[in-house]
Design a protein around this motif. Structure first.
Motif, PDB file in Angstrom:
ATOM      1  N   ARG A  60     -11.824   5.443  -5.361  1.00 25.00           N
ATOM      2  CA  ARG A  60     -12.478   6.176  -4.275  1.00 25.00           C
ATOM      3  C   ARG A  60     -12.225   5.437  -2.965  1.00 25.00           C
ATOM      4  N   TRP A  61     -11.634   6.146  -2.008  1.00 23.32           N
ATOM      5  CA  TRP A  61     -11.222   5.549  -0.745  1.00 23.32           C
ATOM      6  C   TRP A  61     -11.967   6.188   0.414  1.00 23.32           C
ATOM      7  N   ARG A  62     -12.171   5.425   1.473  1.00 22.20           N
ATOM      8  CA  ARG A  62     -12.813   5.941   2.686  1.00 22.20           C
ATOM      9  C   ARG A  62     -12.008   5.474   3.895  1.00 22.20           C
ATOM     10  N   ASN A  63     -11.856   6.348   4.847  1.00 24.34           N
ATOM     11  CA  ASN A  63     -11.121   6.051   6.081  1.00 24.34           C
ATOM     12  C   ASN A  63     -12.059   5.331   7.047  1.00 24.34           C
ATOM     13  N   ASN A 103      -3.944   5.166   9.993  1.00 23.61           N
ATOM     14  CA  ASN A 103      -5.316   4.813   9.651  1.00 23.61           C
ATOM     15  C   ASN A 103      -5.404   3.643   8.694  1.00 23.61           C
ATOM     16  N   VAL A 104      -6.598   3.075   8.614  1.00 20.54           N
ATOM     17  CA  VAL A 104      -6.927   2.039   7.640  1.00 20.54           C
ATOM     18  C   VAL A 104      -7.991   2.598   6.710  1.00 20.54           C
ATOM     19  N   GLY A 105      -7.753   2.470   5.403  1.00 19.30           N
ATOM     20  CA  GLY A 105      -8.728   2.902   4.413  1.00 19.30           C
ATOM     21  C   GLY A 105      -9.211   1.732   3.584  1.00 19.30           C
ATOM     22  N   LEU A 106     -10.403   1.864   3.029  1.00 16.24           N
ATOM     23  CA  LEU A 106     -10.978   0.838   2.162  1.00 16.24           C
ATOM     24  C   LEU A 106     -11.442   1.461   0.850  1.00 16.24           C
TER      25      LEU A 106
END
Length: 358
Positions: free
Chosen positions: A307-310, A298-301
């Motif tokens: 705090r990270w989101r996929n 996956n790539v997260g930002l």
């Protein structure tokens, strides 16, 4: 005091609420997906690394051979121009001065401004007993210097690319695995060079009061001069550490809200200020032997590194050896390039348009 196990429980809870099958996917963000070498002359490939040259040409390196930790494993290198990937060639092996041949491990490409291309790699029987090596090239990887062993106590970047800090220091994200195969200890230990790689200094082990064991960090940068490490752990969640003094000292390790199945990751700071990570969105429980599943990939930002989101799934189909050890860079045209191990047999290259990631 909360322990690493407590953090793992929290991360797993968040993952369950989100639901891996429901992770946000934006296929339109993927511009290109290809194998660097569709038909390699060896059965196993692993641990790739990426770099961009001034003319926009890409290059990648990885180790390949009959199997990890075997003496025939060498470092392979390939350039990619407008016509695609050139035929890969071996550029380093583990032959020692006394003629004994050891396996090679984890190459890392680094193209610092105003200096030759650096290719760091490890040689030795295992990650507990390996040593750091480097070769350089002044013509984009067409020709290489003789191999040079790094000083005692310096291993070089363990998996992920160094960065040039705001103060001009070369910061090498390093780590150690010490002990026996049955009982060994992991910890992060950053290496710094203030003279363009002529000499290196190894920092103290980064403190881990919660018992998080981490290796293979990536370095992220922030406009206010702060640096962040994001690293693989044995505790089922990724870990972070922060520096406010150009990488000289680092805060104690803490877990972040992304799972980790005891598998390598890589991260990069984007030109727009966002932080991007490539990782496996699955978890490994410390009380379970071995690793967790190395899929999906996956790539997260993150906007703040905390705090990270996929935001993107690159690979989801289960594979025996999964999708692992990503490398990621952003090129001058703004696109993001990722290479990763595909089922331990080949290296896949994916190009992503980060403007399409939210």
């Amino acid at each position: 005091m909360r322990t690493a196990q407590t953090f793992l429980s929290c991360v797993l809870a968040v993952s369950c609420i989100a639901g891996v099958p429901a992770l946000a996917q934006r296929p339109a963000a993927v511009v290109t997906s290809e194998f660097v070498d569709p038909a390699p002359p060896y059965p196993q490939a692993h641990a790739s690394t990426l770099v961009e040259f001034g003319d926009g040409t890409l290059a990648a390196a990885w180790f390949g051979g009959s199997g990890e930790s075997r003496p025939d494993v060498r470092i392979w290198f390939a350039r990619r121009g407008k016509a695609g990937w050139d035929r890969p060639v071996p550029v380093a092996d583990g032959r020692s001065p006394d003629g004994k041949v050891y396996p090679t491990w984890n190459p890392v490409l680094f193209a610092p401004p105003g200096a030759p291309l650096q290719l760091f790699y490890k040689v030795g029987p295992s990650p507990r007993d390996w040593w750091g090596m480097v070769i350089t090239s002044s013509d984009g990887g067409r020709h290489w210097s003789p191999p040079r062993r790094l000083p005692d106590g310096i291993l070089g970047p363990i998996k992920n690319k160094p960065v040039v800090t705001p103060g001009g220091t070369w910061l090498s994200p390093s780590s150690r695995e010490e002990g026996t195969p049955e009982r060994n200890h992991w910890f992060l230990r950053m290496e710094r060079s203030t003279d363009g790689g002529a000499t290196w200094q190894a920092g103290a082990p980064i403190a881990s009061p919660m018992g998080i064991e981490a290796i293979q960090p990536s370095v992220l940068t922030f406009p206010d001069g702060r640096l962040e490490l994001v690293a693989r752990t044995r505790q089922g969640a990724l870990a972070m550490s922060w520096s406010r003094d150009d990488g000289r000292t680092w805060s104690p390790l803490a877990a972040i809200d992304l799972p980790n199945p005891n598998s390598g990751t890589d991260a990069v700071t984007l030109k727009d200020g966002r932080q991007l990570i490539v990782y496996n969105h699955s978890a490994h429980r410390p009380d379970t032997p071995g690793n967790g599943p190395r899929y999906p990939l996956n790539v997260g930002l993150s906007d703040d590194g905390i705090r990270w989101r996929n935001v993107l799934t690159l690979e989801a189909r289960p594979m025996p050896d999964g999708y692992a050890y990503p490398a990621v860079i952003q090129t001058r045209d703004g696109l993001v390039h990722v290479t990763y191990t595909w089922n331990r047999t080949r290296i896949r290259h994916v190009v992503i348009d980060p403007r399409r990631l939210r």
